[in-house]
Design a protein around this motif. Sequence first.
Motif, PDB file in Angstrom:
ATOM      1  N   ALA A 244     -17.135  28.828   2.315  1.00 20.89           N
ATOM      2  CA  ALA A 244     -16.988  29.741   1.170  1.00 20.89           C
ATOM      3  C   ALA A 244     -18.318  30.369   0.762  1.00 20.89           C
ATOM      4  CB  ALA A 244     -16.345  29.025  -0.015  1.00 20.89           C
ATOM      5  N   CYS A 245     -19.140  30.682   1.751  1.00 18.71           N
ATOM      6  CA  CYS A 245     -20.427  31.322   1.500  1.00 18.71           C
ATOM      7  C   CYS A 245     -20.252  32.826   1.357  1.00 18.71           C
ATOM      8  CB  CYS A 245     -21.388  31.037   2.653  1.00 18.71           C
ATOM      9  SG  CYS A 245     -21.873  29.301   2.778  1.00 18.71           S
ATOM     10  N   SER A 246     -21.263  33.450   0.824  1.00 24.88           N
ATOM     11  CA  SER A 246     -21.334  34.904   0.794  1.00 24.88           C
ATOM     12  C   SER A 246     -22.694  35.290   1.342  1.00 24.88           C
ATOM     13  CB  SER A 246     -21.159  35.426  -0.635  1.00 24.88           C
ATOM     14  OG  SER A 246     -22.196  34.923  -1.463  1.00 24.88           O
ATOM     15  N   GLY A 247     -22.836  36.540   1.723  1.00 21.60           N
ATOM     16  CA  GLY A 247     -24.140  36.946   2.199  1.00 21.60           C
ATOM     17  C   GLY A 247     -24.100  38.160   3.090  1.00 21.60           C
ATOM     18  N   TYR A 248     -25.223  38.385   3.743  1.00 23.92           N
ATOM     19  CA  TYR A 248     -25.399  39.530   4.630  1.00 23.92           C
ATOM     20  C   TYR A 248     -26.079  39.083   5.911  1.00 23.92           C
ATOM     21  CZ  TYR A 248     -24.527  42.613   0.674  1.00 23.92           C
ATOM     22  OH  TYR A 248     -23.955  43.257  -0.390  1.00 23.92           O
TER      23      TYR A 248
ATOM     24  N   VAL B 136     -17.874  40.748   8.742  1.00 23.33           N
ATOM     25  CA  VAL B 136     -19.131  40.203   8.242  1.00 23.33           C
ATOM     26  C   VAL B 136     -19.994  41.348   7.710  1.00 23.33           C
ATOM     27  CG1 VAL B 136     -21.287  39.075   8.936  1.00 23.33           C
ATOM     28  CG2 VAL B 136     -19.091  38.215   9.784  1.00 23.33           C
ATOM     29  N   PRO B 137     -20.445  41.272   6.467  1.00 25.62           N
ATOM     30  CA  PRO B 137     -21.315  42.318   5.942  1.00 25.62           C
ATOM     31  C   PRO B 137     -22.656  42.298   6.681  1.00 25.62           C
ATOM     32  CG  PRO B 137     -20.657  40.779   4.200  1.00 25.62           C
ATOM     33  CD  PRO B 137     -20.159  40.242   5.483  1.00 25.62           C
TER      34      PRO B 137
ATOM     35  N   GLY C 203     -20.440  27.490  -0.922  1.00 24.21           N
ATOM     36  CA  GLY C 203     -20.667  28.528  -1.922  1.00 24.21           C
ATOM     37  C   GLY C 203     -22.058  29.136  -1.902  1.00 24.21           C
TER      38      GLY C 203
ATOM     39  N   ILE D  68     -18.726  31.860   5.981  1.00 20.20           N
ATOM     40  CA  ILE D  68     -17.837  32.490   4.997  1.00 20.20           C
ATOM     41  C   ILE D  68     -16.481  31.796   4.993  1.00 20.20           C
ATOM     42  CG2 ILE D  68     -16.541  34.614   4.511  1.00 20.20           C
ATOM     43  CD1 ILE D  68     -19.090  36.148   5.516  1.00 20.20           C
ATOM     44  N   LYS D  69     -15.960  31.531   6.160  1.00 25.45           N
ATOM     45  CA  LYS D  69     -14.622  30.945   6.276  1.00 25.45           C
ATOM     46  C   LYS D  69     -14.603  29.449   5.946  1.00 25.45           C
ATOM     47  CE  LYS D  69     -10.773  30.397   9.463  1.00 25.45           C
ATOM     48  NZ  LYS D  69     -10.271  30.633  10.808  1.00 25.45           N
TER      49      LYS D  69
ATOM     50  N   ARG E 191     -25.358  31.426  -0.932  1.00 28.46           N
ATOM     51  CA  ARG E 191     -25.639  32.803  -0.554  1.00 28.46           C
ATOM     52  C   ARG E 191     -26.543  32.749   0.672  1.00 28.46           C
ATOM     53  NH1 ARG E 191     -28.090  34.946  -5.920  1.00 28.46           N
ATOM     54  NH2 ARG E 191     -29.038  32.919  -5.697  1.00 28.46           N
TER      55      ARG E 191
END
Length: 78
Positions: free
Chosen positions: A39-43, A60-61, A17, A35-36, A19
């Motif tokens: 379950a991370c988010s980010g850029y 991927v952003p 989780g 991310i997969k 960032r």
Amino acid sequence: MSERRDLEIIAGLVPPGSRVLDLGCGGGELLAHLIKQRACSGYGIEIADANVLQCVQRGVPAIQLKLEEGLALFDDRS
């Protein structure tokens, strides 16, 4: 388990989780994995056209900027 053991090792160091800001993200393999699997988010921040395209293709952003310019877009602890 991933075909790339290095991704597994790095992912093991990142809390689920989190960032993530991936500087010089290349084609986005690491961020896609985080991310997969975590379950991370980010850029990702990347300068090369071909690598940014790979990020987009992976979902991927990514932001295409020089690191010196790209970091200014992110506040501390954002």
